[in-house]
Enzyme design. Structure first.
Site, PDB file in Angstrom:
ATOM      1  N   GLN A 135       6.847 146.060 142.128  1.00 41.73           N
ATOM      2  CA  GLN A 135       8.171 146.066 141.842  1.00 41.73           C
ATOM      3  C   GLN A 135       8.828 146.658 142.959  1.00 41.73           C
ATOM      4  O   GLN A 135       8.457 147.882 143.172  1.00 41.73           O
ATOM      5  CB  GLN A 135       8.553 146.311 140.407  1.00 41.73           C
ATOM      6  CG  GLN A 135       8.368 145.210 139.399  1.00 41.73           C
ATOM      7  CD  GLN A 135       8.874 145.791 138.192  1.00 41.73           C
ATOM      8  OE1 GLN A 135       8.615 146.731 137.531  1.00 41.73           O
ATOM      9  NE2 GLN A 135       9.627 144.859 137.457  1.00 41.73           N
ATOM     10  N   ASP A 152      11.254 148.635 142.724  1.00 43.18           N
ATOM     11  CA  ASP A 152      12.173 149.478 141.793  1.00 43.18           C
ATOM     12  C   ASP A 152      12.994 150.662 142.413  1.00 43.18           C
ATOM     13  O   ASP A 152      12.677 151.122 143.417  1.00 43.18           O
ATOM     14  CB  ASP A 152      11.257 150.483 140.743  1.00 43.18           C
ATOM     15  CG  ASP A 152      10.841 149.506 139.582  1.00 43.18           C
ATOM     16  OD1 ASP A 152      11.637 148.654 138.915  1.00 43.18           O
ATOM     17  OD2 ASP A 152       9.723 149.479 139.067  1.00 43.18           O
ATOM     18  N   HIS A 178      15.483 153.912 140.595  1.00 41.91           N
ATOM     19  CA  HIS A 178      16.093 154.316 139.182  1.00 41.91           C
ATOM     20  C   HIS A 178      17.073 155.614 139.479  1.00 41.91           C
ATOM     21  O   HIS A 178      16.616 156.711 140.548  1.00 41.91           O
ATOM     22  CB  HIS A 178      14.810 155.098 138.403  1.00 41.91           C
ATOM     23  CG  HIS A 178      13.827 154.021 137.921  1.00 41.91           C
ATOM     24  ND1 HIS A 178      13.015 153.574 138.599  1.00 41.91           N
ATOM     25  CD2 HIS A 178      14.083 153.159 136.920  1.00 41.91           C
ATOM     26  CE1 HIS A 178      12.091 152.863 137.793  1.00 41.91           C
ATOM     27  NE2 HIS A 178      12.965 152.498 136.909  1.00 41.91           N
ATOM     28  N   LYS A 235      22.286 144.438 131.028  1.00 43.17           N
ATOM     29  CA  LYS A 235      22.098 144.435 132.316  1.00 43.17           C
ATOM     30  C   LYS A 235      22.763 143.443 133.111  1.00 43.17           C
ATOM     31  O   LYS A 235      23.290 142.508 132.520  1.00 43.17           O
ATOM     32  CB  LYS A 235      20.340 144.202 132.654  1.00 43.17           C
ATOM     33  CG  LYS A 235      19.902 142.971 131.936  1.00 43.17           C
ATOM     34  CD  LYS A 235      18.554 142.595 132.109  1.00 43.17           C
ATOM     35  CE  LYS A 235      18.089 141.442 131.297  1.00 43.17           C
ATOM     36  NZ  LYS A 235      16.844 140.908 131.679  1.00 43.17           N
ATOM     37  N   CYS A 262       9.688 152.962 135.269  1.00 38.02           N
ATOM     38  CA  CYS A 262      10.874 153.661 135.000  1.00 38.02           C
ATOM     39  C   CYS A 262      10.164 155.054 134.307  1.00 38.02           C
ATOM     40  O   CYS A 262      10.806 156.247 134.636  1.00 38.02           O
ATOM     41  CB  CYS A 262      11.656 153.220 134.027  1.00 38.02           C
ATOM     42  SG  CYS A 262      11.102 151.751 133.069  1.00 38.02           S
ATOM     43  N   HIS A 279      18.593 151.375 136.097  1.00 40.79           N
ATOM     44  CA  HIS A 279      17.380 150.581 136.510  1.00 40.79           C
ATOM     45  C   HIS A 279      17.737 149.378 137.512  1.00 40.79           C
ATOM     46  O   HIS A 279      18.570 148.880 137.044  1.00 40.79           O
ATOM     47  CB  HIS A 279      16.504 150.010 135.344  1.00 40.79           C
ATOM     48  CG  HIS A 279      16.047 151.155 134.379  1.00 40.79           C
ATOM     49  ND1 HIS A 279      14.707 151.227 134.001  1.00 40.79           N
ATOM     50  CD2 HIS A 279      16.801 151.685 133.250  1.00 40.79           C
ATOM     51  CE1 HIS A 279      14.591 152.424 132.939  1.00 40.79           C
ATOM     52  NE2 HIS A 279      16.021 152.549 132.564  1.00 40.79           N
ATOM     53  N   ARG A 331       0.810 143.631 134.157  1.00 38.26           N
ATOM     54  CA  ARG A 331       1.220 143.068 132.970  1.00 38.26           C
ATOM     55  C   ARG A 331       0.259 141.961 132.485  1.00 38.26           C
ATOM     56  O   ARG A 331      -0.092 141.311 133.117  1.00 38.26           O
ATOM     57  CB  ARG A 331       2.810 142.503 133.076  1.00 38.26           C
ATOM     58  CG  ARG A 331       3.598 143.768 133.363  1.00 38.26           C
ATOM     59  CD  ARG A 331       5.108 143.223 133.436  1.00 38.26           C
ATOM     60  NE  ARG A 331       5.913 144.149 133.867  1.00 38.26           N
ATOM     61  CZ  ARG A 331       7.422 144.117 134.141  1.00 38.26           C
ATOM     62  NH1 ARG A 331       7.732 142.616 134.133  1.00 38.26           N
ATOM     63  NH2 ARG A 331       8.139 144.913 134.678  1.00 38.26           N
TER      64      ARG A 331
END
Length: 398
Positions: free
Chosen positions: A148, A150, A152, A231, A101, A277, A130
């Site tokens: 991921q 992702d 945005h 979320k 992000c 997100h 991670r």
């Protein structure tokens, strides 16, 4: 659990037997994808890219490592630093990204934006790292390095409702494509939240109104939202009835303000966009693990690493077999030929063990009649047919 479920193998065993991926002590929690596994992975990514292009997303790629100060500004330092990896380059502290992000925010800020450009949808297959405890690592399901899917989305406040509704439709498209049913969960403000309570309440009410409008039933998970916003989480149900949390949609009023993200409105004034997100697979690795077990390694035709295996009775059919292989490959099919000096029964058994969707068996009769004997996965013998007829048959699978 029924007997069929008991006989099913874990994704790790199937991954090894089908030559999809492996893990090594030299890189714990960081899987190695083998050629067949890369085919599956690439097909998942290709489907993702086509669907997102059609839905109006623009693909980006952001750096894997950025300065530590940026992660402090984003809030990740205070809320997530124990799960991050750090390094020092030229006496400057850096962090390897655990999320994409902040990179999307910096991409948005690289030049001035107008209200006419919103909503701006950035999609990224972002490699992140991670820290996970070594004892919790589990094949592709629990890893330290993963990609991921992702996205945005930067949108004016009045456009949130429609944008979230469109995301829900896109997620539904993906999950039904793979044959998954799913459950929906709304996660609300956690104890370590950022920002003002009134903004959180506003964001939560917006998500509730979209779910209601779409007729989506959902449960509420109190206090389990992200630190920057509430979320909607999506839990897919596999063929064994197990639930997996994959997709998510998160509203964020905080990060655009922290990074001074602005756009020029129709009245020529400056406004902060809202940031959404969003992920669908969750991560390519984890989604692959779920798919492997969901299908028990028997991937649908479009996703199978090898779609057709040509089995020769003996060397006398090799030249003809190569011509059939060349014809199939010219049409875009993934084909292998088994020209070993082995009994045909053994070749067929091995093809079944590798869960190949179709096997084309070629002996002297097939060669002389420009034909193949077709076997479909599951020991289903379709008999001899002309090559063009066999091609039409597998074409229907797509």
């Amino acid at each position: 659990m029924d007997q069929g479920a008991k006989e099913r193998k874990s994704h790790q065993k199937l991954g090894m037997e089908l030559d999809l991926f492996t893990t090594m002590e030299e890189a714990p929690g960081m899987p190695f994808f083998l050629p067949h596994g890369m085919i599956v992975r690439n097909e998942l990514e290709n489907y993702w890219k086509k669907a997102h292009c059609k839905a109006g997303y623009q693909e980006i790629k952001t750096p894997i490592m950025m300065k530590q100060e940026m992660w402090k500004k984003s809030g990740h330092w205070d809320h997530y630093s124990e799960n991050m990896y750090f390094t020092c380059v030229d006496e400057q502290n850096y962090a390897i990204k655990p999320m994409s992000c902040p990179g999307a925010v910096l991409t948005f800020n690289h030049k001035r934006k107008s209200y006419r450009e919103l909503p701006l949808r950035y999609a990224e297959l972002g490699l992140v790292h991670r820290h996970e405890l070594s004892g919790s690592l589990n094949g592709l399901l629990r890893v330290r390095s993963f990609t991921q899917d992702d996205a945005h989305i930067f949108v004016a406040e009045e456009g949130i409702h429609r944008e979230v509704a469109d995301i829900l439709s896109l997620i539904h498209q993906f999950y039904t494509h793979f044959g998954f049913q799913y459950k929906v969960e709304l996660s609300t403000r956690p104890e370590d939240f950022m920002g003002e309570i009134n903004m959180w309440e506003k964001a939560e009410e917006t998500l509730k109104s979209v779910l209601k409008e779409k007729g989506v039933s959902y449960s509420v998970n109190e206090g389990d939202g992200a630190f920057y916003g509430p979320k909607i989480d999506f839990h897919i149900l596999d063929s064994l009835g197990r639930s997996w949390q994959c997709g998510t949609v998160q509203l964020d009023f905080q990060m655009p303000e922290k990074f001074q993200c602005t756009y020029i409105g129709e009245d020529n004034k400056s406004y902060h966009p809202v940031m959404i997100h969003r992920a669908i697979y969750g991560s390519i690795e984890r989604f692959m693990a779920i798919l492997i077990e969901h299908y028990d390694g028997a991937f649908p035709f479009w996703l199978a690493p090898v779609q057709v295996k040509i089995l020769l009775i003996n060397d006398a059919q090799l030249q003809y077999g190569e011509k059939v292989k060349e014809k199939l490959e010219g049409l875009g099919y993934r084909v292998e030929i088994d020209d070993r000096v082995e009994k045909i029964g053994l070749k067929i058994r091995e093809g079944e063990m590798k869960k190949i969707p179709y096997m084309f068996i070629i002996g002297e009769k097939e060669k002389n009649e420009n034909a193949v004997a077709v076997r479909k996965r599951g020991n289903e013998n379709r008999g001899m047919m002309k090559v063009e007829e066999a091609i039409k048959l597998i074409g229907e699978e797509l």
